[in-house]
Write a protein that holds these residues in place. Sequence first.
Motif, PDB file in Angstrom:
ATOM      1  N   ILE A 195       2.204 -11.434  -5.262  1.00 24.18           N
ATOM      2  CA  ILE A 195       2.495 -12.257  -4.874  1.00 24.18           C
ATOM      3  C   ILE A 195       2.408 -12.330  -2.771  1.00 24.18           C
ATOM      4  O   ILE A 195       1.857 -11.984  -1.747  1.00 24.18           O
ATOM      5  CB  ILE A 195       2.435 -13.611  -5.462  1.00 24.18           C
ATOM      6  CG1 ILE A 195       1.180 -13.403  -6.092  1.00 24.18           C
ATOM      7  CG2 ILE A 195       2.010 -14.345  -4.532  1.00 24.18           C
ATOM      8  CD1 ILE A 195       1.720 -15.099  -6.876  1.00 24.18           C
ATOM      9  N   TYR A 222       4.066 -21.837 -10.573  1.00 21.80           N
ATOM     10  CA  TYR A 222       5.198 -21.924  -9.126  1.00 21.80           C
ATOM     11  C   TYR A 222       6.611 -22.069  -9.245  1.00 21.80           C
ATOM     12  O   TYR A 222       7.007 -23.089 -10.536  1.00 21.80           O
ATOM     13  CB  TYR A 222       4.748 -23.319  -8.524  1.00 21.80           C
ATOM     14  CG  TYR A 222       5.006 -23.380  -6.812  1.00 21.80           C
ATOM     15  CD1 TYR A 222       5.016 -22.590  -6.588  1.00 21.80           C
ATOM     16  CD2 TYR A 222       6.051 -24.253  -6.709  1.00 21.80           C
ATOM     17  CE1 TYR A 222       5.330 -22.254  -4.704  1.00 21.80           C
ATOM     18  CE2 TYR A 222       6.410 -24.598  -5.787  1.00 21.80           C
ATOM     19  CZ  TYR A 222       6.386 -23.433  -4.643  1.00 21.80           C
ATOM     20  OH  TYR A 222       6.513 -24.372  -2.896  1.00 21.80           O
ATOM     21  N   VAL A 256      -6.399 -13.410  -7.495  1.00 26.64           N
ATOM     22  CA  VAL A 256      -4.803 -13.761  -7.230  1.00 26.64           C
ATOM     23  C   VAL A 256      -4.757 -13.226  -5.114  1.00 26.64           C
ATOM     24  O   VAL A 256      -4.822 -13.331  -4.214  1.00 26.64           O
ATOM     25  CB  VAL A 256      -3.618 -12.536  -6.887  1.00 26.64           C
ATOM     26  CG1 VAL A 256      -2.326 -12.820  -5.938  1.00 26.64           C
ATOM     27  CG2 VAL A 256      -2.992 -13.361  -8.580  1.00 26.64           C
ATOM     28  N   ILE A 260      -5.573 -15.167  -1.702  1.00 25.02           N
ATOM     29  CA  ILE A 260      -4.755 -14.969  -1.168  1.00 25.02           C
ATOM     30  C   ILE A 260      -6.145 -14.426   0.633  1.00 25.02           C
ATOM     31  O   ILE A 260      -5.457 -15.514   1.452  1.00 25.02           O
ATOM     32  CB  ILE A 260      -3.844 -14.089  -0.699  1.00 25.02           C
ATOM     33  CG1 ILE A 260      -2.549 -14.560  -1.862  1.00 25.02           C
ATOM     34  CG2 ILE A 260      -3.236 -13.593   0.019  1.00 25.02           C
ATOM     35  CD1 ILE A 260      -1.971 -13.406  -1.916  1.00 25.02           C
ATOM     36  N   MET A 306       0.091 -21.692  -4.216  1.00 25.97           N
ATOM     37  CA  MET A 306      -0.549 -20.245  -3.887  1.00 25.97           C
ATOM     38  C   MET A 306      -0.639 -21.071  -2.069  1.00 25.97           C
ATOM     39  O   MET A 306       0.116 -20.752  -1.241  1.00 25.97           O
ATOM     40  CB  MET A 306      -2.013 -20.043  -3.780  1.00 25.97           C
ATOM     41  CG  MET A 306      -1.499 -19.382  -5.259  1.00 25.97           C
ATOM     42  SD  MET A 306      -1.157 -17.835  -4.913  1.00 25.97           S
ATOM     43  CE  MET A 306      -1.132 -16.589  -3.819  1.00 25.97           C
TER      44      MET A 306
END
Length: 339
Positions: A195, A222, A256, A260, A306
């Motif tokens: 990430i 998280y 993912v 992003i 995120m």
Amino acid sequence: MNLVEKFQKVLITGGAGFIGSNYVHYALNQHPTWEIVVIDKLTYAGNLDNLKDVSDRITFIQGDIANPEDVEKAVNGVDAILNFAAESHVDRSLRDPIPFIRTNIEGTLLLLEAARKHQVKRFLHVSTDEVYGDLVGSDRHSLESDPLAPRSPYAASKAGAEHLVFSYGISYGLDVVITRGSNTYGLYQYPEKIIPLFITNALESKSLPIYGDGSAVRDYLYVEDHCSGIDIVLHAGTSGHAYNLGARMEVNGIEVAKTILGLLDCPESLMQAVSDRPGHDYRYSVDPSATETLGWQRQWDFQRGMAQTVAWYKQNWDWWQAVKSKKVFQEHYNEWYNK
């Protein structure tokens, strides 16, 4: 959940690393009466900048948990130990497993011996869902009672450490608990992990290297939720037990990357397939019900977590650019992604 305060002086190993430093911040907020000692070797992944805003509220020792003198200095007078210190990157363990054995197994053993000698009230060991091995091809979720089946040197070192921890509970009566967290993300994460690597590469308009076909699934948790789970297990977990910490949200590598890129308004053409990781585990997923019975619930879903994480990296260019500019990062990146 209101927790009855059990401890006065707490040792946090690996407290300058990713999850460890986040827990230091969490603990200072939740337990303002604690005296906190942090020991960290300050390897490539340890960073004192992670603690600079609380440096006057903790005692910091630069030391190695695999060094008996450092451990003795750190453990003296504490009534709880939370062991975050670990070599933690699978890719690096495939290249050179020896540091993983030294820190994750030998270091844990020295901490346990010191905890026994000093009659520490509770020893919490932070482990990983990777000790369960690959769940690909099934829809089940790992339970704490499942046999451990690690498939990388990193995961094997964490499984070995767990056996040591439980053995000290059985053989010596040491009060021990273990948490097995799923893939964690958030602020202060070293950008070798997927990430922060994807976020920072996207911010630099560089490609996002995706292993294989990008279908490997992880249960992304998280970091604040991970810290709250650890804290509840520390206070309310049953001695001699392990507790899963997972978000019940399985996300693959492609998702993912797209999340992003969407948050940063970058093109999906930045996604780039690279050679798959050797022995790649394609699915991890834990059942966190046992921890939930203690009163824990995750508060962050993937999209919200995120968004918070991307915002932090956008606001902290100096932090991550300093990390990525170092030789240790560049060499690793070139070895794995610029083939």
